[in-house]
Design a protein around this motif. Structure first.
Motif, short mmCIF file in Angstrom:
data_model
loop_
_atom_site.label_atom_id
_atom_site.label_comp_id
_atom_site.label_asym_id
_atom_site.label_seq_id
_atom_site.Cartn_x
_atom_site.Cartn_y
_atom_site.Cartn_z
N ARG A 253 0.84 -1.20 0.00
CA ARG A 253 0.00 0.00 0.00
C ARG A 253 0.87 1.26 0.00
O ARG A 253 0.64 2.20 -0.75
N SER A 336 -3.72 7.31 -17.03
CA SER A 336 -4.18 5.91 -16.95
C SER A 336 -3.50 5.21 -15.77
O SER A 336 -4.11 4.39 -15.09
N ARG A 338 -2.55 6.70 -13.01
CA ARG A 338 -3.21 7.21 -11.81
C ARG A 338 -4.52 6.45 -11.55
O ARG A 338 -4.81 6.03 -10.43
N ASN A 339 -5.29 6.26 -12.62
CA ASN A 339 -6.57 5.56 -12.45
C ASN A 339 -6.39 4.16 -11.92
O ASN A 339 -7.10 3.71 -11.03
N SER A 340 -5.37 3.44 -12.48
CA SER A 340 -5.21 2.05 -12.03
C SER A 340 -4.71 2.01 -10.59
O SER A 340 -5.13 1.16 -9.80
N GLU A 342 -5.35 4.24 -8.26
CA GLU A 342 -6.46 4.59 -7.37
C GLU A 342 -7.43 3.42 -7.22
O GLU A 342 -7.97 3.18 -6.14
N LEU A 343 -7.62 2.68 -8.33
CA LEU A 343 -8.50 1.51 -8.27
C LEU A 343 -7.98 0.49 -7.27
O LEU A 343 -8.72 -0.03 -6.44
N ILE A 344 -6.66 0.19 -7.38
CA ILE A 344 -6.09 -0.84 -6.48
C ILE A 344 -6.15 -0.36 -5.04
O ILE A 344 -6.54 -1.10 -4.13
N GLY A 346 -8.14 1.62 -3.71
CA GLY A 346 -9.51 1.76 -3.21
C GLY A 346 -10.20 0.44 -3.00
O GLY A 346 -11.32 0.39 -2.49
N SER A 347 -9.56 -0.68 -3.40
CA SER A 347 -10.26 -1.96 -3.31
C SER A 347 -9.37 -3.01 -2.66
O SER A 347 -8.30 -3.34 -3.16
N ARG A 350 -8.56 -6.00 -5.00
CA ARG A 350 -7.51 -5.80 -6.01
C ARG A 350 -6.12 -5.79 -5.36
O ARG A 350 -5.16 -6.30 -5.93
#
Length: 359
Positions: A253, A336, A338-340, A342-344, A346-347, A350
């Motif tokens: 993290r 792109s 940044r998006n991936s 943030e996805l990881i 946030g979940s 993942r």
């Protein structure tokens, strides 16, 4: 060094170690914001307080040591077995020691001798964090002779031969006629015991030797270690691995967050550069005519301090037409990423999948 003389290795100053792929799994993420750095012994450098290991190194490498009032003996283990156990525990956090022992069959010592500790005792050892192991040499019969091809961990071939010879001299081994050490480069361990005749019961002879020589050795296991809370404690296998996994999740993290911060700050600068390209003539005019162009740029185009600084640091050659394309493509890439990230972050699911892949 030679296996016969445990202290025969060269001094530290004559040996050189190269970082191998394994060392990379221990050190590879140091520069990525994963661990805290502390001053070294004389305060001239910074050193990591802990290594961001990608595998539980204590179990893999094992260790033994004594402190004041406590000692530790952790046997080494097989890398793939430990990795699979970690993955199983990650997917089933309630798994017990018996389940983990489906993956970790037992300790894995560097020699090819056999572990003869019963499975029930092994599981009990992992549940309590302490116990003992027995290792026994491997032998085979070769045209009447007994050939020992593997010795227990840290047993010396020369010492075993001495022990058997001493018994022969004391007339305690009338059934043995001769002893030979045929170890060479191809067969690092090859001890030959020649029985008096073919009527000698090999099994009972070997059982006698296992009991009286180093052909069978016992090892203490005491999994005493400093946990995440900084306190020494004897830990069971499941507690040890789950503690390591929790720490590993935190490390991953931190690594992702560190990267995300970098991406965001770069995107912020690119945004400012983009504004500069779209209003290049006006910006050049301000820089040429004003004494202190920075506050004026910030006010006129709504830029932040960092963005204005980046524009003022631009080299003339970066004002070419192609630069705009470069900035746009870098922006797309970073967005792109940044998006991936943030996805990881946030979940939980993942994040787990990522940790599993890395293990």
């Amino acid at each position: 060094g030679s296996p016969d003389d445990p202290k025969s290795f060269a001094a530290m100053r004559y040996t050189e170690s190269r970082l191998t792929k394994y060392a990379d799994t221990l050190l590879g993420e140091l520069g990525q914001g994963t661990v805290d750095w502390v001053p070294n012994f004389d305060g001239t450098l910074e050193e990591p307080s802990i290594l961001p290991a990608r595998l539980p190194n204590l179990l893999l490498n094992g260790t033994t040591g004594i402190a004041v009032g406590m000692a530790t003996d952790v046997p080494p283990h097989n890398l793939r077995e430990v990795a699979n156990a970690c993955i199983h525990l990650l997917e089933n956090p309630k798994a017990n020691v018996a389940e983990l022992c489906e993956y970790i069959q037992g300790p894995d010592f560097p020699t090819e001798a056999e572990l003869i500790t019963p499975r029930a005792d092994l599981i009990k050892m992992y549940e309590q964090g302490r116990g003992s192991l027995r290792m026994r040499a491997v032998y085979q019969q070769d045209s009447g002779d007994i050939v020992v091809t593997a010795l227990p961990h840290q047993a010396s071939g020369a010492k075993v031969l001495e022990q058997i010879a001493a018994q022969m001299q004391a007339k305690k081994l009338p059934m043995v006629a001769d002893l030979r050490d045929e170890s060479d480069h191809e067969n690092p361990t090859r001890l030959v015991i020649v029985p008096k005749s073919n009527r000698v019961n090999v099994e009972s002879l070997m059982n006698h030797l296992f009991a009286t020589t180093d052909l069978e050795k016992t090892y203490r296991v005491n999994m005493n270690m400093i946990g995440v809370d900084g306190r020494p404690q004897v830990k069971a296998l499941d507690k040890m691995l789950s503690e390591w996994l929790a720490w590993r999740s935190e490390t991953v993290r931190r690594r992702l967050q560190h990267r995300l911060d970098k991406v965001l700050s770069r995107l912020h600068i690119l945004e400012g550069l983009m504004i500069a390209f779209l209003n290049i003539d006006e910006i050049i005019e301000i820089i040429r005519t004003e004494d202190k162009p920075k506050p004026i740029l910030m006010e006129r185009f709504g830029l932040s301090d960092i963005q204005a600084e980046a524009i003022l640091d631009l080299k003339l050659r970066h004002l070419a037409k192609l630069e705009e394309m470069k900035i746009r493509s870098e922006q797309d890439e970073l967005e792109s990423e940044r998006n991936s990230l943030e996805l990881i972050l946030g979940s939980e699911k993942r994040l787990k999948t990522l940790i599993k892949k890395e293990i």
